[in-house]
Design a protein around this motif. Sequence first.
Motif, PDB file in Angstrom:
ATOM      1  N   LYS A  69       0.814  -1.216   0.000  1.00  0.00           N
ATOM      2  CA  LYS A  69       0.000   0.000   0.000  1.00  0.00           C
ATOM      3  C   LYS A  69       0.851   1.271   0.000  1.00  0.00           C
ATOM      4  O   LYS A  69       0.580   2.221  -0.733  1.00  0.00           O
ATOM      5  CB  LYS A  69      -0.904  -0.015   1.244  1.00  0.00           C
ATOM      6  N   SER A  79       1.116   4.031  -3.042  1.00  0.00           N
ATOM      7  CA  SER A  79       0.831   5.436  -2.740  1.00  0.00           C
ATOM      8  C   SER A  79       1.979   6.342  -3.197  1.00  0.00           C
ATOM      9  O   SER A  79       1.754   7.411  -3.771  1.00  0.00           O
ATOM     10  CB  SER A  79       0.590   5.602  -1.236  1.00  0.00           C
ATOM     11  N   ASP A 133       1.959   6.571  -6.915  1.00  0.00           N
ATOM     12  CA  ASP A 133       0.826   7.427  -7.299  1.00  0.00           C
ATOM     13  C   ASP A 133       1.211   8.902  -7.161  1.00  0.00           C
ATOM     14  O   ASP A 133       0.886   9.730  -8.027  1.00  0.00           O
ATOM     15  CB  ASP A 133      -0.388   7.097  -6.422  1.00  0.00           C
TER      16      ASP A 133
END
Length: 428
Positions: free
Chosen positions: A177, A181, A184
């Motif tokens: 995760k 992130s 991103d």
Amino acid sequence: MKKAKLPPALWILIAMVIGIILGYMVFSSFPDKKTAAEIAGYIQIISDVFLRLIKMLIGPLVFSTLVVGVAHMGDASSVGRVFGKALGWFVTASLLSLILGLIMSNLLQPGHNVGLPLPDIGASANLATAKFTLKDFVGHMIPRSFAEAMTNNEILQIVVFSMFFGIALAALGERAKTLISAIDELSHAMLKITGYVMKMAPLAVMAAMAATVATNGLSILLKFAVFMGDFYISLFLLWGLLVLAGAAFLGRRVLKLLLLIKEAFLLSFATASSEAAYPKILDALDRFGVKRKISSFVMPMGYSFNLDGSMMYCTFAVLFIAQAYDIKLPLSTQITMLLILMLTSKGMAGVPRASLVVIAATLNQFNIPEAGLLLILGVDTFLDMGRSATNAVGNSIATAVVAKWEGELMSESEAAIHNAVLDNSAPA
């Protein structure tokens, strides 16, 4: 009260007109071709810098957006499904483009009675003409290292690595995760830089047009009027077929998509580079309602597998050269050539003149004089404008259709709300 701003597409149109005028002034003021070419070289610095900046962004942008898109799809089966649908569309569109080029060149016969002195058969265009093999294609597709693929801006290789990376992150679930992130955030940073670079697009367009006209003049267009006219008629037909295919799945919304990509279309036309329009097309697809996990996956694939304009030009140009040298190619040979081009054109870079290398290799395989390329080199930039713009249209429609198939296309009302969010978050 806010001042009314000119749309970016209008700025690009104005820049094109100013560039043509400026280029013609240089061409007419300096009859010596060497001097004109030297001045054009200095003018072209602006467009060269712009294209270099775009190339600087393409690798990290494709990697970051594609990895996040694939990771958000959830699993390998979803990736495989989208990949299959996109590839099915690309193969069909590619075949259509090649067949149309073959039909139109046979119908219009642009190479017969060309009215220009033919280059000596022994002359060379100094382009790579190595014969294509499946081994070469597979070897080119798989990167030896990710760093090398990024350094050389090999989009297809970056796509392959990013797909593996994204699938691995999806499989790791919660453990990945933080990394997802971070990537991103990287994609948002790259898009922010893209926004800054795009502010110089009108200047780059003006410089590109001015340099082209300053070097070649406008009289060269008259010499090749029949060939260029026939090619652009064929391109218009291809645009029509692509739009009709899009309308079959998107309905009247395809017209909205065409309006949204007009700036990307003009940018790729003026700079003769499909890559220059990549960030603008991503933004247009966002505004159309295509979810980023689809556009960030399908668009990079399209830049390797779905260059419709370039593919049509391959069959059109090869048959033009054969006709100019009065070489008869039976239908069976033309079909064989079409199938070979179907493979050799995959992985063709969306950069100026990349298709010439593919054409040179094809001429070599069918014993058509490579010297024929010298016939079209003078006007190739003007032709490259049309085929690059066609590539932009083809990839935009393909991505929107795949999103529709996957149920990842927002409704018009949802897209309007999303647009408002994008407008509010855009820098002033």
